[in-house]
Every structure is written in structure tokens, then in C-alpha cells.
Write a protein that holds these residues in place. Structure first.
Motif, short mmCIF file in Angstrom:
data_model
loop_
_atom_site.label_atom_id
_atom_site.label_comp_id
_atom_site.label_asym_id
_atom_site.label_seq_id
_atom_site.Cartn_x
_atom_site.Cartn_y
_atom_site.Cartn_z
N LEU A 43 0.83 -1.19 0.00
CA LEU A 43 0.00 0.00 0.00
C LEU A 43 0.87 1.25 0.00
N THR A 44 0.30 2.33 -0.53
CA THR A 44 0.96 3.62 -0.57
C THR A 44 0.10 4.61 0.20
N VAL A 45 0.75 5.38 1.08
CA VAL A 45 0.02 6.42 1.80
C VAL A 45 -0.08 7.63 0.88
N SER A 46 -1.29 8.05 0.59
CA SER A 46 -1.53 9.17 -0.32
C SER A 46 -1.08 10.48 0.31
N LYS A 47 -0.69 11.42 -0.53
CA LYS A 47 -0.37 12.77 -0.05
C LYS A 47 -1.64 13.60 0.06
N GLU A 48 -2.68 13.15 -0.62
CA GLU A 48 -3.97 13.86 -0.61
C GLU A 48 -4.89 13.24 0.44
N ASP A 49 -5.53 14.11 1.23
CA ASP A 49 -6.49 13.64 2.22
C ASP A 49 -7.83 13.44 1.52
N PHE A 50 -8.26 12.16 1.43
CA PHE A 50 -9.57 11.90 0.82
C PHE A 50 -10.56 11.37 1.86
N LYS A 51 -10.30 11.71 3.12
CA LYS A 51 -11.22 11.50 4.25
C LYS A 51 -11.56 10.04 4.52
N GLY A 52 -10.65 9.15 4.19
CA GLY A 52 -10.87 7.74 4.49
C GLY A 52 -11.21 6.93 3.27
N GLY A 53 -11.16 5.61 3.45
CA GLY A 53 -11.40 4.72 2.32
C GLY A 53 -10.09 4.44 1.60
N ILE A 54 -10.20 3.97 0.36
CA ILE A 54 -9.01 3.71 -0.45
C ILE A 54 -9.24 4.20 -1.88
N ARG A 55 -8.15 4.33 -2.58
CA ARG A 55 -8.19 4.56 -4.02
C ARG A 55 -7.15 3.62 -4.63
N ALA A 56 -7.49 3.05 -5.77
CA ALA A 56 -6.56 2.17 -6.47
C ALA A 56 -6.48 2.61 -7.92
N VAL A 57 -5.27 2.60 -8.45
CA VAL A 57 -5.05 3.04 -9.83
C VAL A 57 -4.47 1.87 -10.62
N LEU A 58 -5.15 1.51 -11.69
CA LEU A 58 -4.67 0.50 -12.62
C LEU A 58 -4.18 1.26 -13.85
N ARG A 59 -2.91 1.62 -13.86
CA ARG A 59 -2.36 2.49 -14.90
C ARG A 59 -2.44 1.86 -16.28
N GLY A 60 -2.21 0.57 -16.36
CA GLY A 60 -2.24 -0.11 -17.66
C GLY A 60 -3.60 -0.05 -18.33
N ARG A 61 -4.65 0.06 -17.51
CA ARG A 61 -6.02 0.09 -18.05
C ARG A 61 -6.67 1.46 -17.85
N ASN A 62 -5.91 2.41 -17.31
CA ASN A 62 -6.45 3.76 -17.05
C ASN A 62 -7.73 3.72 -16.22
N ILE A 63 -7.68 3.00 -15.12
CA ILE A 63 -8.87 2.86 -14.28
C ILE A 63 -8.54 3.34 -12.87
N LEU A 64 -9.45 4.14 -12.32
CA LEU A 64 -9.36 4.55 -10.92
C LEU A 64 -10.50 3.88 -10.17
N ILE A 65 -10.15 3.13 -9.15
CA ILE A 65 -11.16 2.55 -8.26
C ILE A 65 -11.22 3.47 -7.06
N ASP A 66 -12.34 4.12 -6.89
CA ASP A 66 -12.45 5.16 -5.87
C ASP A 66 -13.45 4.75 -4.79
N HIS A 67 -12.90 4.33 -3.67
CA HIS A 67 -13.71 4.03 -2.49
C HIS A 67 -13.38 5.04 -1.40
N ALA A 68 -13.11 6.29 -1.83
CA ALA A 68 -12.77 7.35 -0.89
C ALA A 68 -14.06 7.98 -0.35
N PHE A 69 -14.03 8.38 0.92
CA PHE A 69 -15.21 8.97 1.54
C PHE A 69 -15.42 10.42 1.12
N LYS A 70 -14.35 11.10 0.72
CA LYS A 70 -14.44 12.53 0.39
C LYS A 70 -15.45 12.78 -0.72
N GLY A 71 -15.32 12.07 -1.81
CA GLY A 71 -16.23 12.26 -2.94
C GLY A 71 -17.66 11.92 -2.58
N ALA A 72 -17.83 10.85 -1.81
CA ALA A 72 -19.18 10.45 -1.40
C ALA A 72 -19.82 11.51 -0.51
#
Length: 195
Positions: A149-178
Motif C-alpha cells: 500500500l501507498t500512503v496518499s499525499k492527498e487527504d480523501f477522508k478515508g477509504g481507499i483509491r486504487a489506480v490501474l495504470r495499464g487500463r487507465n482505471i481509478l477505483i475510488d472508495h474514498a469517503f471525500k467524494g461520497a
């Protein structure tokens, strides 16, 4: 059916449902406005028939102006009060969220999010970010998921984010956006039960 086709199908279905709901709301508002318009027309006719003297017309006009001004001020005050209550409500939500983030249930939720992201990546290269506040949970999460895991520099208020660079996909389970989305959508519904 590919993921893109599924996403397109899901998006199409969601858009159709949203349009149907939007159209129903527009019809309801249109019917309500027509009813108000009819009432207004009847009232205007009655007033026109009952006005005999110019003094009564002038008095009614002054009364209507005062009433409109009072209603407008009342609506503004209600709007300000609702905005204050909305801010207080979401401040309380954030406090409860921070308390939740200290529980074992939250750790299990993060493990679940990480495992789902890993399953979705299906062995592909992926970077999983956790919130800076959750840095103390990094070792626990890595131990329970087997993922780096990587600790993000951006505070997204909890949850996780995952980036699949090869497929250009962001999996966003961050609480900030919700939270932001819920804040924007939140409306007071005039004291309806269950709302």
C-alpha cells in the motif's frame, strides 16, 4: 459481455431511470403550478369583481406588496436556516465518520475494499492508496491483504483509491467524494416523515 459494454448498459439504464424520474418530477411541478395558476386566476377575477372604489384597489395593492415582501424575506430566512442546519448536520456526519474510522469495522471495510480492488485488477499492475490519516493502519492492512500500500499525499477522508495504470482505471472508495456528493444532493423536505 465486456466490462465496457456492461458499464455502457448500466449507464444507459441509469440515465433512462434518471430521465423518467426527472420527467415525473417535472410533471408534478407542472400540475402544481397549473393548480396555483388556476387559483391565482380565480382570485384575480374575484378581486376585480369586488373592487368598487379606487381606495380599495390601492389598499389591496399595498397589502399584496407587503405580503410578497414578507414572503420573500421569510423564504430567504428559511434558506439561510436550512443552509446552517445542513452545514451542522454534515459537520456531525464528519465527526461520526472520524469515530467510525477508529473502529475495527472500518479496518475490515478497508481490507474488503483492497481485496475487491486486487480481484478486479486480476494480477495487473496496480497502486493502492490509503488516506494519510490511515497511515497507522498500513502494516495491519498489508498483513491482512498481502498487498503493498501507498500512503496518499492527498487527504480523501478515508477509504481507499486504487489506480490501474495499464487500463487507465481509478477505483475510488474514498469517503471525500461520497460526502461531497451527498452534501450537494441533500435537501430538506419540509418535515416529511422518513425524509
Amino acid at each position: 459481455m465486456t466490462t465496457e459494454e456492461k458499464m455502457f448498459h448500466l449507464q444507459t439504464a441509469a440515465m433512462e431511470e434518471a430521465r423518467a424520474e426527472g420527467n415525473a418530477i417535472i410533471r408534478q411541478h407542472e400540475e402544481a403550478l397549473n393548480g396555483v395558476f388556476e387559483q391565482h386566476c380565480q382570485e384575480a377575477k374575484r378581486q376585480a369583481e369586488t373592487r368598487i372604489k379606487a381606495e380599495k384597489v390601492n389598499a389591496r395593492q399595498q397589502l399584496n406588496m407587503a405580503s410578497s415582501k414578507a414572503q420573500l424575506e421569510l423564504k430567504r430566512e428559511i434558506g439561510r436556516t436550512q443552509m446552517e442546519l445542513k452545514k451542522k448536520l454534515f459537520e456531525e456526519v464528519e465527526i461520526l465518520l472520524k469515530e467510525y474510522m477508529e473502529t475495527e469495522a472500518y479496518r475490515r471495510l478497508l481490507v474488503e475494499y483492497i481485496e475487491k480492488a486486487a480481484a478486479f485488477a486480476d494480477g495487473g499492475e496496480m497502486t493502492i492508496y490509503i488516506n494519510p490519516i490511515d497511515a497507522d493502519k498500513k502494516d495491519y492492512l498489508e498483513e491482512h491483504t498481502g498487498m503493498e500500500l501507498t500512503v496518499s499525499k492527498e487527504d480523501f477522508k478515508g477509504g481507499i483509491r486504487a489506480v490501474l495504470r495499464g487500463r487507465n482505471i481509478l477505483i475510488d472508495h474514498a469517503f471525500k467524494g461520497a460526502l461531497e456528493s451527498e452534501y450537494q444532493k441533500f435537501l430538506f423536505r419540509g418535515g416529511e416523515k422518513g425524509a
